[in-house]
Design a protein around this motif. Structure first.
Motif, PDB file in Angstrom:
ATOM      1  N   TYR A   6      -1.466 -27.634   9.016  1.00 41.92           N
ATOM      2  CA  TYR A   6      -2.134 -26.336   9.037  1.00 41.92           C
ATOM      3  C   TYR A   6      -2.436 -25.903  10.461  1.00 41.92           C
ATOM      4  O   TYR A   6      -2.620 -26.726  11.359  1.00 41.92           O
ATOM      5  CB  TYR A   6      -3.421 -26.403   8.197  1.00 41.92           C
ATOM      6  N   SER A  18      -4.380 -31.344   5.938  1.00 44.25           N
ATOM      7  CA  SER A  18      -5.132 -30.572   4.943  1.00 44.25           C
ATOM      8  C   SER A  18      -6.535 -31.144   4.781  1.00 44.25           C
ATOM      9  O   SER A  18      -7.496 -30.393   4.601  1.00 44.25           O
ATOM     10  CB  SER A  18      -4.389 -30.509   3.611  1.00 44.25           C
ATOM     11  N   PHE A  33      -7.263 -21.271   8.438  1.00 45.33           N
ATOM     12  CA  PHE A  33      -6.129 -22.189   8.388  1.00 45.33           C
ATOM     13  C   PHE A  33      -5.045 -21.680   7.447  1.00 45.33           C
ATOM     14  O   PHE A  33      -5.339 -21.179   6.357  1.00 45.33           O
ATOM     15  CB  PHE A  33      -6.580 -23.579   7.937  1.00 45.33           C
ATOM     16  N   PRO A  35      -0.832 -22.828   6.131  1.00 49.13           N
ATOM     17  CA  PRO A  35       0.207 -23.860   6.237  1.00 49.13           C
ATOM     18  C   PRO A  35       1.262 -23.412   7.247  1.00 49.13           C
ATOM     19  O   PRO A  35       1.553 -22.222   7.333  1.00 49.13           O
ATOM     20  CB  PRO A  35       0.793 -23.924   4.820  1.00 49.13           C
TER      21      PRO A  35
END
Ligand SMILES: *Cc1c(COP(=O)(O)O)cnc(C)c1O
Length: 498
Positions: A6, A18, A33, A35
């Motif tokens: 992230y 994560s 955040f 991905p």
């Protein structure tokens, strides 16, 4: 499985696992955040349509939380989606008239926030363990009514975690307020603020970004995290039910595998609909995402003009959980539709902060084609409740009614006949006054609590366990503060001295 890391939408942080992102809630540069790449659904649709909610939850979440082991993630899922929900399907799809309704309110607090807030505490506890953190986690949360109770419910008596909820004292329904202020649990704190939801959310974000405050926390062996949809631990679990709804329509023979459908989402902070967008990007056959607003129609204007402008009157409506002028999760969409341009997102957010508005590039406007903005006035919302009950014998709450009205506008304006799922975000029992008076003016003389029983009698349905006897419960949380005093209030609660 491809490893997913992230990074912040504003570019200040990257390569965050994560577990770290869930713990932090918000990035250090104030960004959210995201991905580094949205994972694709690698399974064939036909292989997932027969899964139950928990199985599907594992398939979807394991693609995002790649640093969680299989047993860790499965334990989180088992702990969350069980008999806390009042039906086995967890998130059933119902048909009423020509429309489908995805009922996301069968959890312990009767609103869709339960879909993610039942699992977030497990994710967070696991993240603490994984990071070998030896600090106490303090969850700070701003609520427009439903997040607060759902978070309190999820985090009560979880060891090593305290939770503080700020709600707009005059901006939630009576049932919502009572649900929060009567909540028991030694690690839970509820504070009413003199201000609206945006004030509460801004206040929390300011605390998260206040370096001297963070240092003080560190010295006292505390660390902040968030239960708002800025936390990916909230956002990702919400992707699951879009796949699950699609699967139910397939199983019922309402659509063929691969057929595109629309989702209509009553939107406030843009979290729920952003999860739908992620589902689409992962490969779920979605045509349009109808973004439904109430009279705080800042998103409707944005979808149509490419200009986001919060400089307007804040309207208090009968769909209070959508009374928001600063939709936090839109920042994530800006990141995606700008081709991951963190510098640009940073500029837009600073313009929003300083001038109260920003405009996006034409190339980004083009990328908004997945969405259709529509809004519902107060009168249209009430008419929607009446119509759906009158025509289809199906009772919806005020937020779902905003989506229903928005869908009708979409349908009328575009002629699109694809199957459409209206996302039903709250039980009508949470908003009894607005719902019952939409059906019949004669209910005007009663209050929310009196109308709980009347609603049950009128519809022949059962009063949900979650709010039975709620009016008799003693109010425990009486703290009220100005929006400027939120930081001081947190310090008082945590017994931190400066
Ligand atoms: C929170 C909430 C919404 C808005 O969802 P967002 O993810 O903030 O857009 C809509 N309806 C209800 C009942 C809610 O509680």
């Amino acid at each position: 499985v491809e490893k997913v890391l992230y990074k912040s939408t504003r570019g200040g942080e990257s390569n965050v696992s994560s577990a770290q992102a869930i713990l932090k809630g918000i990035a250090e540069d104030g960004g959210l955040f995201v991905p580094d790449a949205i994972p694709l659904l690698s399974e064939k649709l036909e292989d997932i349509i027969n899964l139950d909610y928990k199985q599907l939850a594992y398939v979807i979440m394991s693609k995002f939380f790649t640093d969680f082991t299989e047993s860790e993630l499965k334990e989180c899922i088992e702990g969350a989606y069980n008999d806390k929900f009042d039906c086995e399907e967890i998130a059933p799809v119902k048909k009423a008239g020509k429309e489908f309704y995805l009922e996301l309110y069968h959890g312990p607090t009767l609103a869709f926030k339960d879909m993610a807030l039942t699992i977030l505490p497990y994710l967070l506890k696991t993240a603490v363990k994984k990071q070998k953190l030896d600090k106490e986690v303090v969850i700070l949360t701003a609520t427009s009514g439903d997040t607060g109770k759902a978070a309190l419910e999820g985090f009560t008596d979880v060891e090593g975690i305290k939770i503080i909820v700020f709600f707009p004292r005059d901006g939630v329904s009576e049932v919502q307020k009572k649900q929060m202020t009567t909540h028991t649990g030694s690690n839970t704190f509820v504070v009413g603020i003199r201000g609206n939801f945006d004030d509460a959310q801004n206040g929390v974000k300011e605390i998260f970004n206040d370096e001297s405050f963070l240092k003080l926390m560190e010295e006292n062996n505390y660390i902040f995290s968030s239960a708002n949809s800025i936390n990916i631990g909230r956002l990702i679990p919400q992707v699951v039910y879009y796949f699950y709804a699609y699967a139910q329509l397939c199983r019922a023979g309402e659509i063929c595998l691969g057929e595109k459908i629309n989702f209509v989402v009553p939107t406030g902070n843009f979290g729920n609909i952003l999860a739908a967008y992620l589902a689409k990007e992962m490969g779920l056959p979605i045509n349009k995402l109808v973004c439904a607003s109430n009279e705080n129609k800042v998103l409707f204007d944005f979808m149509n003009s490419g200009v986001y402008d919060r400089r307007r009157e804040f309207v208090t409506t009968i769909s209070p959980s959508m009374d928001i002028l600063i939709s936090s999760n839109l920042e994530r969409l800006l990141f995606f539709i700008s081709g991951n341009n963190a510098n640009l997102v940073k500029e837009l957010m600073s313009s929003l902060n300083q001038e109260g508005s920003y405009g996006i590039l034409d190339s980004m406007k083009n990328e908004l084609k997945d969405f259709y903005g529509a809004y519902s006035s107060e009168v249209e919302t009430k008419e929607g409740i009446y119509q759906v009950y009158d025509n289809d014998d199906y009772l919806i709450d005020t937020h779902t009614a905003v989506a229903y009205a928005a869908y009708n506008k979409y349908h009328d304006n575009t002629g699109d006949e694809l199957k459409s799922v209206i996302v039903s975000t709250a039980s009508p029992y949470k908003f009894t006054y607005s719902v019952m008076t939409s059906l019949d003016e004669k209910y005007k003389e009663f209050d929310d609590f009196e109308l709980i029983k009347k609603m049950s009698k009128f519809t022949g349905g059962k009063v949900p366990e979650a709010i039975k006897e709620i009016e008799k419960k003693p109010v425990i949380h009486k703290t009220v503060c100005d929006k400027e005093e939120m930081g001081t209030t947190v310090k008082k609660i945590l017994k931190i001295k400066e």
